[in-house]
Scaffold this active site. Structure first.
Site, mmCIF file in Angstrom:
data_model
loop_
_atom_site.group_PDB
_atom_site.id
_atom_site.type_symbol
_atom_site.label_atom_id
_atom_site.label_comp_id
_atom_site.label_asym_id
_atom_site.label_seq_id
_atom_site.Cartn_x
_atom_site.Cartn_y
_atom_site.Cartn_z
ATOM 1 N N ARG A 91 -14.578 -4.001 -50.210
ATOM 2 C CA ARG A 91 -13.863 -4.642 -49.115
ATOM 3 C C ARG A 91 -12.651 -5.355 -49.721
ATOM 4 O O ARG A 91 -12.790 -6.165 -50.648
ATOM 5 C CB ARG A 91 -14.751 -5.669 -48.434
ATOM 6 C CG ARG A 91 -14.017 -6.337 -47.306
ATOM 7 C CD ARG A 91 -14.565 -7.684 -46.976
ATOM 8 N NE ARG A 91 -13.795 -8.265 -45.894
ATOM 9 C CZ ARG A 91 -13.725 -9.566 -45.662
ATOM 10 N NH1 ARG A 91 -14.387 -10.403 -46.425
ATOM 11 N NH2 ARG A 91 -13.012 -10.024 -44.672
ATOM 12 N N HIS A 180 -10.270 -8.679 -39.850
ATOM 13 C CA HIS A 180 -11.545 -8.180 -39.302
ATOM 14 C C HIS A 180 -11.434 -6.723 -38.864
ATOM 15 O O HIS A 180 -12.207 -6.257 -38.023
ATOM 16 C CB HIS A 180 -12.007 -8.974 -38.057
ATOM 17 C CG HIS A 180 -12.363 -10.408 -38.299
ATOM 18 N ND1 HIS A 180 -12.049 -11.395 -37.388
ATOM 19 C CD2 HIS A 180 -13.008 -11.005 -39.311
ATOM 20 C CE1 HIS A 180 -12.489 -12.556 -37.850
ATOM 21 N NE2 HIS A 180 -13.080 -12.350 -39.022
ATOM 22 N N LEU A 209 -16.550 -12.590 -32.748
ATOM 23 C CA LEU A 209 -16.652 -14.046 -32.600
ATOM 24 C C LEU A 209 -17.649 -14.601 -33.604
ATOM 25 O O LEU A 209 -18.862 -14.601 -33.360
ATOM 26 C CB LEU A 209 -17.087 -14.400 -31.167
ATOM 27 C CG LEU A 209 -16.272 -13.766 -30.025
ATOM 28 C CD1 LEU A 209 -16.823 -14.194 -28.671
ATOM 29 C CD2 LEU A 209 -14.791 -14.128 -30.145
ATOM 30 N N GLY A 210 -17.148 -15.004 -34.756
ATOM 31 C CA GLY A 210 -17.990 -15.641 -35.769
ATOM 32 C C GLY A 210 -17.348 -16.956 -36.131
ATOM 33 O O GLY A 210 -16.606 -17.539 -35.325
ATOM 34 N N GLY A 331 -21.523 -13.380 -35.495
ATOM 35 C CA GLY A 331 -22.557 -14.408 -35.292
ATOM 36 C C GLY A 331 -22.680 -14.923 -33.868
ATOM 37 O O GLY A 331 -23.744 -14.848 -33.251
ATOM 38 N N GLY A 333 -20.816 -13.850 -31.073
ATOM 39 C CA GLY A 333 -20.737 -12.771 -30.084
ATOM 40 C C GLY A 333 -22.058 -12.039 -29.922
ATOM 41 O O GLY A 333 -22.432 -11.628 -28.825
ATOM 42 N N GLU A 334 -22.792 -11.887 -31.033
ATOM 43 C CA GLU A 334 -24.068 -11.161 -30.976
ATOM 44 C C GLU A 334 -25.202 -12.043 -30.454
ATOM 45 O O GLU A 334 -26.161 -11.527 -29.884
ATOM 46 C CB GLU A 334 -24.459 -10.678 -32.394
ATOM 47 C CG GLU A 334 -23.546 -9.587 -32.912
ATOM 48 C CD GLU A 334 -23.708 -9.324 -34.401
ATOM 49 O OE1 GLU A 334 -24.800 -9.585 -34.944
ATOM 50 O OE2 GLU A 334 -22.738 -8.868 -35.033
ATOM 51 N N GLU A 384 -20.016 -4.033 -41.268
ATOM 52 C CA GLU A 384 -18.847 -3.685 -42.077
ATOM 53 C C GLU A 384 -19.248 -2.894 -43.323
ATOM 54 O O GLU A 384 -18.525 -2.003 -43.757
ATOM 55 C CB GLU A 384 -18.086 -4.959 -42.452
ATOM 56 C CG GLU A 384 -17.385 -5.560 -41.237
ATOM 57 C CD GLU A 384 -17.002 -7.014 -41.414
ATOM 58 O OE1 GLU A 384 -15.832 -7.292 -41.653
ATOM 59 O OE2 GLU A 384 -17.885 -7.880 -41.302
#
Ligand code: AMP
Length: 397
Positions: A91, A180, A209-210, A331, A333-334, A384
């Protein structure tokens, strides 16, 4: 084909070893406090207890050496020999305007990434250290770079240009890059699969959304707009980052409080966001708890966060001339049932309707909109590492 995915931070690194025959995770782990006293490696094989290895690690190369030892350890390893690692996916945060897709790393790529250090001074140096260490530790094994900025390179100039003197873009590359990207790409592809549609036919708004948060408008598989900018500071209200503010506030506060540029940077990146508004925490769980106990500033922080996301979803639907699905990931969003509901509620006028019963889930691939909702709403846990491994496989096979 086994692929090792590596994500190097300044004093930490995460890794995952994947078997790409079935995309299963063979091992994963985290090294913390590299170059600092108290360095440790937490290594995990699915279905087994975590192994914690405490040993000094002076740099990323030494840390990655311990990772390779753990992966091949006779008791808690996942493979017998290092030659079972066929490729390495890295990454990398910033590839500027140089790469719009993942690439096999060679000297030319390393030089290009070094030239991007100015744009990501905290992130690209450790990413490069990881690449150079793996080249030395596993000579002959191909390394692939997967860039956070790459997916956003399809943005039209009208989306990425800032209304500043054009020479600043030409001289210094001052423009919107977005971040992201690997997450936005993964969840948009996964959402298309879940909806049984070709991504080329879809208009999507992806909401990562984290602690750091960004949105992207993805039309036909290409990014049309994204909320993070020249740096990850722009856009949404985040855990500790301010997101969009009037830029004149910066010089005003610097004058009033006598701040240096470094101190102003710290205030905007580390002391703002929901932490700054609430004074409670940067973690949404703490803020939700405080709000439930009647803390008004905690509630204000949540409301400000939700409203900014709502505004961006509507704006991005306008950019694309419509929207087929809104996707929540990372985090918050889920996991945050209440925030998803609050963000979507004002969007009923656009045909966005969340089903409270379906929305009562955390961290699972699910359609959470009502059957009659014109726009689908989905929760898609991001992955990811898998996206990096898939790109790596594609390039080396
Ligand atoms: P990430 O940066 O993707 O790891 O997301 C981390 C953030 O997700 C944390 O700071 C929390 O604010 C948020 N989060 C994680 N789990 C929950 C949850 N169950 N409810 C609300 N927020 C959560």
């Amino acid at each position: 084909m086994n692929i090792l995915v590596i994500n190097c931070g300044s004093s930490s690194l995460k890794y995952q070893l994947l078997n790409m025959n079935d995309e299963s995770v063979l091992a994963s782990g985290l090294v913390e406090r590299i170059g600092i006293e108290g360095a440790q490696l937490k290594h995990e094989i699915p279905g087994h207890d975590k192994e914690v290895i405490k040993t000094p690690m002076k740099d990323h190369k030494e840390a990655l050496g311990h990772v390779l030892d753990a992966i091949t350890h006779e008791k808690y390893g996942a493979i017998k020999e290092l030659k079972e690692i066929n490729a390495i996916g890295h990454r990398v945060v910033h590839a500027g305007e140089k790469y719009a897709a993942s690439v096999i790393i060679d000297e030319k790529v390393i030089k290009a990434l070094e030239e991007c250090i100015e744009l990501a001074p905290l992130h690209n140096p450790p990413n490069l250290m990881g690449i150079e260490a793996m080249q030395e530790l596993l000579p002959g094994v191909p390394n692939v770079g997967v860039f956070d900025t790459a997916f956003h390179q399809t943005m039209p100039a009208s989306s990425y240009i800032y209304a500043l003197p054009y020479e600043l873009y030409e001289k210094y590359g001052v423009r919107r890059y977005g971040f992201h990207g690997t997450s936005h790409r993964y969840v948009s592809q996964r959402a298309a699969d879940m909806l049984g549609k070709d991504i080329k036919d879809l208009k999507l708004v992806t909401c990562h959304l984290g602690n750091g948060a960004s949105l992207a408008a993805v039309q036909g598989g290409k990014v049309m707009a994204t909320s993070m900018g020249f740096t990850p500071l722009e856009g949404l209200v985040m855990g500790t980052r301010c997101g969009d503010i009037d830029p004149a506030i910066v010089t005003f506060i610097m004058n009033k409080e006598g701040l240096t540029p470094q101190e102003a940077d710290n205030l905007l990146n580390k002391q703002s966001g929901v932490l700054g508004i609430s004074g409670v925490s940067s973690d949404f769980r703490d803020i939700e708890n405080a709000a439930a106990e009647g803390n008004e500033r905690a509630q204000l922080a949540l409301d400000a966060f939700d409203q900014r996301v709502t505004q961006y979803i509507a704006a991005y639907a306008a950019v694309m001339g419509g929207v087929d699905a809104v996707i929540f990931t990372a985090g918050l969003g889920e996991n945050s049932i209440d925030n998803r509901q609050a963000i979507c509620k004002p969007l009923a006028f656009m045909g966005i309707e969340v089903d409270p019963a379906k929305n009562n889930i955390r961290g699972k691939d699910t359609v959470v909109s009502t059957d009659s909702s014109k726009v689908k709403v989905l929760v898609v846990p991001t992955n990811e590492e898998l996206m990096i491994a898939r790109d790596t496989l594609e390039l080396v096979k």
